[in-house]
Motif scaffolding. Structure first.
Motif, PDB file in Angstrom:
ATOM      1  N   THR A  17       0.776  -0.985  -0.125  1.00 15.68           N
ATOM      2  CA  THR A  17      -0.010  -0.117   0.037  1.00 15.68           C
ATOM      3  C   THR A  17       0.849   1.182  -0.046  1.00 15.68           C
ATOM      4  O   THR A  17       2.098   1.066   0.223  1.00 15.68           O
ATOM      5  CB  THR A  17      -0.756  -0.149   1.416  1.00 15.68           C
ATOM      6  OG1 THR A  17      -0.035  -0.198   2.438  1.00 15.68           O
ATOM      7  CG2 THR A  17      -1.813  -1.008   1.226  1.00 15.68           C
ATOM      8  N   PRO A  18       0.264   2.289  -0.234  1.00 17.28           N
ATOM      9  CA  PRO A  18       1.127   3.398  -0.220  1.00 17.28           C
ATOM     10  C   PRO A  18       1.840   3.910   1.088  1.00 17.28           C
ATOM     11  O   PRO A  18       1.238   3.579   1.999  1.00 17.28           O
ATOM     12  CB  PRO A  18       0.094   4.712  -0.503  1.00 17.28           C
ATOM     13  CG  PRO A  18      -1.091   3.942  -1.330  1.00 17.28           C
ATOM     14  CD  PRO A  18      -1.086   2.547  -0.743  1.00 17.28           C
ATOM     15  N   ASN A  74       2.799   6.755   2.071  1.00 20.03           N
ATOM     16  CA  ASN A  74       2.660   7.884   2.874  1.00 20.03           C
ATOM     17  C   ASN A  74       3.723   8.476   3.502  1.00 20.03           C
ATOM     18  O   ASN A  74       3.340   9.108   4.757  1.00 20.03           O
ATOM     19  CB  ASN A  74       1.234   7.844   3.428  1.00 20.03           C
ATOM     20  CG  ASN A  74      -0.092   7.315   2.854  1.00 20.03           C
ATOM     21  OD1 ASN A  74      -0.093   7.998   1.644  1.00 20.03           O
ATOM     22  ND2 ASN A  74      -0.736   6.563   3.239  1.00 20.03           N
ATOM     23  N   LYS A 111       6.526  11.128   5.486  1.00 15.24           N
ATOM     24  CA  LYS A 111       6.801  12.230   5.772  1.00 15.24           C
ATOM     25  C   LYS A 111       8.326  12.458   6.232  1.00 15.24           C
ATOM     26  O   LYS A 111       8.583  11.650   6.976  1.00 15.24           O
ATOM     27  CB  LYS A 111       5.845  12.634   6.946  1.00 15.24           C
ATOM     28  CG  LYS A 111       4.409  12.422   6.725  1.00 15.24           C
ATOM     29  CD  LYS A 111       3.885  13.304   5.756  1.00 15.24           C
ATOM     30  CE  LYS A 111       2.342  13.044   5.367  1.00 15.24           C
ATOM     31  NZ  LYS A 111       1.809  13.877   4.408  1.00 15.24           N
ATOM     32  N   PHE A 120       6.632   6.502   7.790  1.00 16.48           N
ATOM     33  CA  PHE A 120       5.915   6.379   6.618  1.00 16.48           C
ATOM     34  C   PHE A 120       5.129   4.884   7.119  1.00 16.48           C
ATOM     35  O   PHE A 120       5.390   4.326   8.212  1.00 16.48           O
ATOM     36  CB  PHE A 120       6.679   5.772   5.533  1.00 16.48           C
ATOM     37  CG  PHE A 120       7.790   4.827   5.682  1.00 16.48           C
ATOM     38  CD1 PHE A 120       7.726   3.515   5.601  1.00 16.48           C
ATOM     39  CD2 PHE A 120       9.079   5.053   6.052  1.00 16.48           C
ATOM     40  CE1 PHE A 120       8.557   2.727   5.786  1.00 16.48           C
ATOM     41  CE2 PHE A 120      10.124   4.203   6.360  1.00 16.48           C
ATOM     42  CZ  PHE A 120       9.822   2.863   6.015  1.00 16.48           C
ATOM     43  N   GLU A 121       4.186   4.496   6.319  1.00 19.43           N
ATOM     44  CA  GLU A 121       3.243   3.204   6.627  1.00 19.43           C
ATOM     45  C   GLU A 121       3.827   2.114   6.070  1.00 19.43           C
ATOM     46  O   GLU A 121       3.971   1.872   5.012  1.00 19.43           O
ATOM     47  CB  GLU A 121       1.872   3.769   6.165  1.00 19.43           C
ATOM     48  CG  GLU A 121       1.287   4.687   6.897  1.00 19.43           C
ATOM     49  CD  GLU A 121      -0.518   4.801   6.389  1.00 19.43           C
ATOM     50  OE1 GLU A 121      -0.639   4.167   5.552  1.00 19.43           O
ATOM     51  OE2 GLU A 121      -0.931   5.683   7.141  1.00 19.43           O
ATOM     52  N   PRO A 148      -1.403  -0.038   6.250  1.00 21.08           N
ATOM     53  CA  PRO A 148      -2.301   1.137   6.661  1.00 21.08           C
ATOM     54  C   PRO A 148      -2.387   1.238   7.896  1.00 21.08           C
ATOM     55  O   PRO A 148      -2.828   0.242   8.710  1.00 21.08           O
ATOM     56  CB  PRO A 148      -3.472   0.593   5.809  1.00 21.08           C
ATOM     57  CG  PRO A 148      -3.181   0.044   4.562  1.00 21.08           C
ATOM     58  CD  PRO A 148      -1.915  -0.886   5.184  1.00 21.08           C
ATOM     59  N   THR A 195      12.289   5.292  -3.282  1.00 25.23           N
ATOM     60  CA  THR A 195      11.797   6.545  -3.460  1.00 25.23           C
ATOM     61  C   THR A 195      12.580   7.875  -3.514  1.00 25.23           C
ATOM     62  O   THR A 195      12.294   8.700  -3.945  1.00 25.23           O
ATOM     63  CB  THR A 195      10.508   6.694  -2.736  1.00 25.23           C
ATOM     64  OG1 THR A 195      10.915   7.018  -1.348  1.00 25.23           O
ATOM     65  CG2 THR A 195       9.361   5.461  -2.725  1.00 25.23           C
ATOM     66  N   TYR A 204      -3.802   8.022  13.740  1.00 24.52           N
ATOM     67  CA  TYR A 204      -3.254   6.761  14.199  1.00 24.52           C
ATOM     68  C   TYR A 204      -3.511   6.162  15.589  1.00 24.52           C
ATOM     69  O   TYR A 204      -3.456   6.993  16.498  1.00 24.52           O
ATOM     70  CB  TYR A 204      -1.742   6.952  13.833  1.00 24.52           C
ATOM     71  CG  TYR A 204      -1.290   7.130  12.288  1.00 24.52           C
ATOM     72  CD1 TYR A 204      -1.210   6.050  11.512  1.00 24.52           C
ATOM     73  CD2 TYR A 204      -1.171   8.477  11.905  1.00 24.52           C
ATOM     74  CE1 TYR A 204      -0.735   6.333  10.263  1.00 24.52           C
ATOM     75  CE2 TYR A 204      -0.732   8.723  10.867  1.00 24.52           C
ATOM     76  CZ  TYR A 204      -0.701   7.614   9.778  1.00 24.52           C
ATOM     77  OH  TYR A 204      -0.331   7.741   8.448  1.00 24.52           O
TER      78      TYR A 204
END
Length: 544
Positions: free
Chosen positions: A174-175, A177, A179, A196-197, A200, A302, A471
């Motif tokens: 999954t993404p 996300n 920071k 980051f995740e 989820p 990334t 969260y």
């Protein structure tokens, strides 16, 4: 075999006809009564069970019977007149054996030592169940005759690790996300805070160390930490994670130091098992940390400056376990340096290093060897469980590299120190990484420059101990992950092809360790007696 057993029984019983039948034999069909007469029926009953026996559809009454919850017992029933010839004997699940005898004085317990291996009815003792293996079990490296033999084993071992962690098949990624924030700049490196995740609702937290003005592409290094008091923020003589991140950045690499579950800024789950339900879904610290490490590689990929073909991993102690576990299941790790952890005698002192299924008849040596033929440095210490590495573990792992003709890709260095990732160990790793994936300097003499530790609070991702909005902690995180895995299983079952079903069947076989060849059968002579002209031996025969 049965004729010999009957002969021994007749010799032991004195006068009269006597027969002994185990329950499995009675289920095969009728038995033969050798002569007409009145037979006493004995039943050998499992502990806590009741005797249920019928002969030719006549139920046998066992008067005076009382259940025994502590041990198996022999009970005698009423006499029964039988004619010579075939007889149908049926028994309930609680009956192990039935004896028929016309000698009313004879008791089958007197023959037990000669006719049974065990003094109590029980199933075969499967070593996968009763041989308890712990963190200090001594293992021997499995012998592999060829590269094909090793690769067949390696495929099963990788799969077993992933199954144990609920990662087979691998869940959909999954993404992240991610920071990245709180940048601190120095002359030759920068440090930032990251979360980051991994999946989820669950955050991986840590610090990102980067070189200043990097070239187009630089190696990326995943840096898990061990069980230091301050985790990724430990800065002491026996180990400094910030020093590692700073120095790797100064050398020209991007390094990410990240938290174990329950350490520092990893606030959502504790560093322990929470419930029995988690175990059934492969949810435990080892699994969460392995998935987090896989996602760390995703995160490094990334970053614009990171060369995805030059990803590395290094950590000590529990971080050493994470290093070789990640390298075992993810081929993106191109170079690894596990420190103070690949041992034949200690498999990890924390539950985050151990999980069901992973080490059946294998140890960290085989798991570490899954890195072959990629470059790896094994750093050991004279003062911990890696003290024998130069003589035991290193040659064992090197034997796998030899199957690839890649012995030069494996190195080892032992430090005269207690359990550590100290300056000497770090410099051994710097030099190894430098000469393997960097260009230019004479890295074999590289020394760690002086550094300034920013301090705990400066590097904390959540210095106030509060998670970002949205969260959660504890059970909601677990239930969310269980829900995702339940949905994944449902989708797989609904769309499973015959090939996928066969693949899963093979995985189940491997989980139960059904791959040992029949040639591995072993016989163990337990004892021998002589009676009535017979020699009686008691044996167990089974696979290792």
């Amino acid at each position: 075999m049965l004729a010999t057993m009957t002969g021994i029984l007749l010799a032991l019983s004195g006068t009269g006809a006597t027969q002994w039948h185990d329950a499995w034999e009675l289920r095969e069909g009728p038995v033969t009564i050798p002569e007409a007469g009145v037979y006493t029926v004995w039943a050998w009953v499992y502990r806590g069970a009741s005797p249920k026996v019928s002969v030719n559809d006549t139920a046998i009454a066992f008067s005076g019977f009382a259940p025994n919850d502590d041990e198996a017992q022999w009970v005698s029933g009423d006499g029964l007149a039988l004619e010579r010839g075939a007889a149908e004997i049926a028994v309930g699940e609680g009956v192990a054996s039935v004896v028929l005898t016309t000698d009313r004085r004879w008791k089958p317990a007197s023959a037990l030592p000669l006719l049974r291996v065990s003094s109590s009815p029980e199933g075969p003792r499967d070593s996968r169940v009763y041989q308890r293996k712990g963190t200090n079990t001594k293992f021997r490296m499995t012998d592999f005759a060829s590269r094909d033999d090793w690769e067949s084993f390696a495929e099963r071992l990788r799969r077993r690790i992933l199954v144990a962690c609920g990662l087979w098949p691998m869940p959909e990624k999954t993404p992240l996300n991610a920071k990245v924030f709180g940048r601190i700049e120095y002359a030759d490196y920068t440090v930032e805070k990251v979360h980051f995740e991994a999946f989820p609702g669950f955050l991986v937290t840590g610090n990102l160390y980067r070189p200043v003005n990097p070239p187009d592409r630089v190696p990326g290094v995943a840096c898990p930490h061990g069980h230091w008091e301050n985790g990724r923020l430990e800065d002491g003589e026996r180990g400094s994670v910030p020093a590692r991140g700073i120095t790797l950045a100064r050398m020209g690499m991007t390094a990410f130091t990240y938290d174990m579950v329950g350490y520092n800024d990893s606030l959502q789950l504790p560093h322990k098992w929470e419930s029995e339900a988690e175990k059934l879904w492969g949810i435990h610290p080892f699994a969460i940390q392995l998935l987090s490490s896989i996602r760390v590689l995703d995160f490094l990929e990334t970053l614009p400056e990171v060369d995805i073909e030059q990803l590395a991993c290094t950590g000590a102690s529990g971080g050493g376990t994470q290093t070789f576990a990640l390298a075992a299941v993810d081929s993106r790790v191109k170079i690894a340096a596990p420190v103070n952890m690949i041992s034949s005698t200690m498999q990890g002192g924390c539950i985050c290093e151990n999980a069901p299924l992973i080490r059946m008849n294998n140890s960290n040596m085989e798991i570490g060897a899954l890195m072959a033929p990629r470059p790896m440095l094994m750093v050991s210490a004279t003062g911990d469980w890696t003290k024998l590495t130069p003589e035991v573990e290193y040659p064992a792992v090197r034997s796998i590299y030899a199957l690839y003709g890649a012995e030069d890709q494996l190195e080892e260095q032992q430090i005269d120190a207690p359990h550590n990732y100290n300056l000497q160990s770090r410099e051994a790793v710097y030099r190894f990484l430098g000469k393997r994936i960097l260009e230019g300097e004479a890295w074999d003499r590289y020394a760690e420059p002086p550094y300034e530790f920013e301090g705990l609070e400066a590097l904390r991702v959540f210095p106030d101990g509060e998670l970002p909005a949205g969260y959660e902690k504890g059970e909601p995180v677990i239930q969310s992950l269980i829900g995702a895995r339940r949905a994944q299983v449902a989708r797989a079952l609904a769309n499973m092809t015959p090939d996928q079903r066969a693949e899963r069947q093979e995985a189940f076989r491997d989980m139960l360790h059904l791959d040992a060849p029949v040639a591995d059968a072993e016989g163990n002579l337990l004892g021998e007696s002589h009676v009535g002209g017979y020699r009686c031996q008691s044996w167990t025969i089974g696979r290792h």
